[in-house]
Design a protein around this motif. Structure first.
Motif, mmCIF file in Angstrom:
data_model
loop_
_atom_site.group_PDB
_atom_site.id
_atom_site.type_symbol
_atom_site.label_atom_id
_atom_site.label_comp_id
_atom_site.label_asym_id
_atom_site.label_seq_id
_atom_site.Cartn_x
_atom_site.Cartn_y
_atom_site.Cartn_z
ATOM 1 N N VAL A 40 -17.984 18.050 -17.611
ATOM 2 C CA VAL A 40 -18.010 17.332 -16.636
ATOM 3 C C VAL A 40 -17.404 16.055 -16.771
ATOM 4 N N PRO A 41 -16.148 15.800 -16.386
ATOM 5 C CA PRO A 41 -15.410 14.685 -16.910
ATOM 6 C C PRO A 41 -16.001 13.102 -17.034
ATOM 7 N N GLU A 42 -16.971 12.908 -15.775
ATOM 8 C CA GLU A 42 -17.610 11.474 -15.563
ATOM 9 C C GLU A 42 -18.755 11.563 -16.813
ATOM 10 N N ILE A 43 -19.473 12.725 -17.074
ATOM 11 C CA ILE A 43 -20.507 12.569 -18.098
ATOM 12 C C ILE A 43 -19.851 12.693 -19.308
ATOM 13 N N ALA A 44 -18.669 13.243 -19.651
ATOM 14 C CA ALA A 44 -17.949 13.007 -20.708
ATOM 15 C C ALA A 44 -17.626 11.506 -21.167
ATOM 16 N N CYS A 45 -16.987 10.845 -20.232
ATOM 17 C CA CYS A 45 -16.684 9.561 -20.407
ATOM 18 C C CYS A 45 -17.771 8.533 -20.749
ATOM 19 N N ARG A 46 -18.840 8.580 -20.034
ATOM 20 C CA ARG A 46 -20.018 7.962 -20.348
ATOM 21 C C ARG A 46 -20.511 8.027 -21.933
ATOM 22 N N ALA A 47 -20.603 9.549 -22.025
ATOM 23 C CA ALA A 47 -21.103 9.578 -23.500
ATOM 24 C C ALA A 47 -20.026 9.104 -24.480
ATOM 25 N N HIS A 48 -18.884 9.201 -24.112
ATOM 26 C CA HIS A 48 -17.894 8.285 -25.302
ATOM 27 C C HIS A 48 -18.247 6.983 -25.294
ATOM 28 N N LEU A 49 -18.564 6.368 -24.081
ATOM 29 C CA LEU A 49 -18.730 4.949 -23.958
ATOM 30 C C LEU A 49 -19.796 4.461 -24.777
ATOM 31 N N GLU A 50 -20.950 5.345 -24.662
ATOM 32 C CA GLU A 50 -22.209 4.977 -25.396
ATOM 33 C C GLU A 50 -22.259 5.262 -26.790
ATOM 34 N N ALA A 51 -21.304 6.123 -27.261
ATOM 35 C CA ALA A 51 -21.475 6.808 -28.681
ATOM 36 C C ALA A 51 -20.347 6.198 -29.832
ATOM 37 N N ILE A 52 -19.233 5.488 -29.151
ATOM 38 C CA ILE A 52 -17.828 5.166 -29.917
ATOM 39 C C ILE A 52 -18.110 4.273 -30.970
ATOM 40 N N ILE A 53 -19.131 3.300 -30.589
ATOM 41 C CA ILE A 53 -18.798 2.163 -31.606
ATOM 42 C C ILE A 53 -19.794 2.869 -32.859
ATOM 43 N N ASP A 54 -20.929 3.642 -32.726
ATOM 44 C CA ASP A 54 -21.856 4.084 -33.822
ATOM 45 C C ASP A 54 -20.967 5.200 -34.491
ATOM 46 N N VAL A 55 -19.923 5.972 -33.840
ATOM 47 C CA VAL A 55 -19.132 6.723 -34.469
ATOM 48 C C VAL A 55 -18.080 6.324 -35.279
ATOM 49 N N VAL A 56 -17.670 5.233 -35.064
ATOM 50 C CA VAL A 56 -16.560 4.561 -35.743
ATOM 51 C C VAL A 56 -17.290 3.882 -36.862
ATOM 52 N N ASN A 57 -18.528 3.035 -36.620
ATOM 53 C CA ASN A 57 -19.115 2.572 -38.044
ATOM 54 C C ASN A 57 -19.473 3.505 -38.984
ATOM 55 N N ASN A 58 -19.908 4.692 -38.375
ATOM 56 C CA ASN A 58 -20.376 5.808 -39.213
ATOM 57 C C ASN A 58 -19.096 6.390 -40.171
ATOM 58 N N ALA A 59 -18.109 6.635 -39.657
ATOM 59 C CA ALA A 59 -16.764 7.151 -40.070
ATOM 60 C C ALA A 59 -16.357 6.021 -41.219
ATOM 61 N N LEU A 60 -16.819 4.712 -41.022
ATOM 62 C CA LEU A 60 -16.502 3.595 -41.925
ATOM 63 C C LEU A 60 -17.568 3.677 -43.201
ATOM 64 N N ILE A 61 -18.835 3.789 -42.895
ATOM 65 C CA ILE A 61 -19.825 3.962 -43.877
ATOM 66 C C ILE A 61 -19.557 5.105 -44.816
ATOM 67 N N ASP A 62 -19.511 6.547 -44.178
ATOM 68 C CA ASP A 62 -19.222 7.500 -44.986
ATOM 69 C C ASP A 62 -18.019 7.410 -45.999
ATOM 70 N N ALA A 63 -16.862 6.498 -45.403
ATOM 71 C CA ALA A 63 -15.870 6.553 -46.270
ATOM 72 C C ALA A 63 -15.888 5.613 -47.080
ATOM 73 N N LYS A 64 -16.821 4.893 -47.220
ATOM 74 C CA LYS A 64 -17.195 3.576 -48.026
ATOM 75 C C LYS A 64 -15.904 2.695 -48.125
#
Ligand code: KG4
Ligand code: ZN
Length: 335
Positions: free
Chosen positions: A43-67
């Motif tokens: 459902v596009p609307e749900i996908a968009c909202r979920a990305h918005l809520e998650a994106i900062i954490d996902v980027v942060n976690n990628a940086l942390i994992d990569a050290k």
């Protein structure tokens, strides 16, 4: 060169850090399957909202994992096409903002080209020209690939994408979303010759695809309109496994038939598979068998690199950067 990749084109929020287009330092993939399951599709609307809520954490976690620290990132890559517009915009806006703040280059990535590049993350031996088949939830496209970055479209689906057909058939059979992995598993217990579903090849030498007739044939068969099962009788588990196996075989026959046709037409040195449906075990096995027969090497990524991920995005971005293909900060999301 260290590149942060961002992928939000559909229903995975993903960020990855990749060194020199090859070495995956981290790869975070946050699936939204659980949010879309009850609707049997994204459902596009749900996908968009979920990305918005998650994106900062996902980027942060990628940086942390990569050290790595943000200050160590040399460039930022983002998928800006094709995909769901609201979903793409979250990734594109995040990437632009980071580029502006860090003063590093922005690299725009085509989602389908990234699926093809997933093969290069794991193999050194790919030779060009190659035929690339991208089979995902939104696309079924054949490309003539002249290099890691140059892909000429040869044909595509005129109705449903292959993954979409898997998802819709899974819904018909009551197997849930996403349909591909569950049909793949169930088909191993069924007989692929049990039901003769139609294979649509369109006109002679066509490199286009059509799966909507097959989907309808499965629906009629399941509902008993071809007299094999009666309307009042729910098919047994064994019958459902036979339907899954026979449906999957019809899809795989067409995908392989057209890919081999294209590989002969263009006399290529390799066949590359990408996208979520490239994780399908039957498709992989049968293409491998064909490769042994024809001598044309076939490549497919590990299953985790077949479905949407940002490692393929950051990887391809390195090659584009070397070619000077850098985007401006007015980059648009193109659905
Ligand atoms: O590439 P992807 O993750 O997202 C899009 O860009 O669409 O592909 C998702 C699609 C879904 O339709 C899913 O059912 C299908 O890939 N898929 C599979 C398998 N694993 C995922 N289809 C067939 N067999 C699989 N093992
Ligand atoms: Zn995809």
């Amino acid at each position: 060169m260290i590149i942060l990749g961002i992928e939000t084109s559909c229903d995975e929020t993903s960020a990855a850090v990749v060194k020199d287009g090859k070495e995956i330092l981290s790869s975070i993939i946050l699936s939204q399957d659980v949010l879309h399951r009850q609707f049997g599709g994204v459902v596009p609307e749900i996908a968009c909202r979920a990305h918005l809520e998650a994106i900062i954490d996902v980027v942060n976690n990628a940086l942390i994992d990569a050290k790595v620290q943000l200050a160590e990132i040399d460039a930022i890559a983002v998928v800006n096409t094709p995909g769901l517009i609201g979903a793409l915009l979250i990734g594109v806006t995040t990437a632009k903002t980071l580029c502006m703040a860090l003063d590093v280059p922005l690299i725009a990535i085509d989602h389908l080209h990234a699926h093809i590049y997933a093969n290069n993350l794991e193999s050194e031996t790919i030779q060009y020209p190659a035929i690339s088949l991208v089979v995902s939830g939104g696309h079924t496209t054949l490309f003539l690939s002249e290099s890691e970055t140059k892909h000429i479209p040869l044909g595509g689906t005129i109705d449903d994408a292959a993954g979409e057909a898997f998802d819709k058939v899974s819904k018909i059979l009551g197997l849930g979303y996403p349909g591909g992995p569950v049909i793949d598993r169930l088909a191993r217990q069924g007989n692929q010759c049990a039901i003769s579903f139609p294979r649509s090849y369109l006109e002679k030498d066509s490199l286009d695809f059509s799966f909507s007739g097959l989907k309808t044939a499965v629906l009629y068969h399941y509902r008993g309109q071809d007299s094999k099962t009666s309307k009042s009788k729910t098919p047994s588990e064994h019958e459902i496994a036979n339907i899954a196996a026979s449906f999957q075989e019809a899809v795989v026959d067409v995908l392989i038939g057209k890919t081999l046709l294209a590989s002969k037409m263009y006399n290529v040195r390799g066949i590359l598979l990408g996208g979520g449906v490239a994780a399908n075990s039957r498709l992989r096995q049968r293409l491998k068998d064909k490769s042994n027969e024809t001598g044309i090497p076939v490549y497919y990524p590990s299953p985790i690199l077949c479905t949407d991920n940002a490692a393929m995005v950051a990887g391809l971005a390195y090659k584009k950067y070397l070619e000077g293909d850098v985007a401006k900060l007015d980059l648009e999301a193109v659905p």
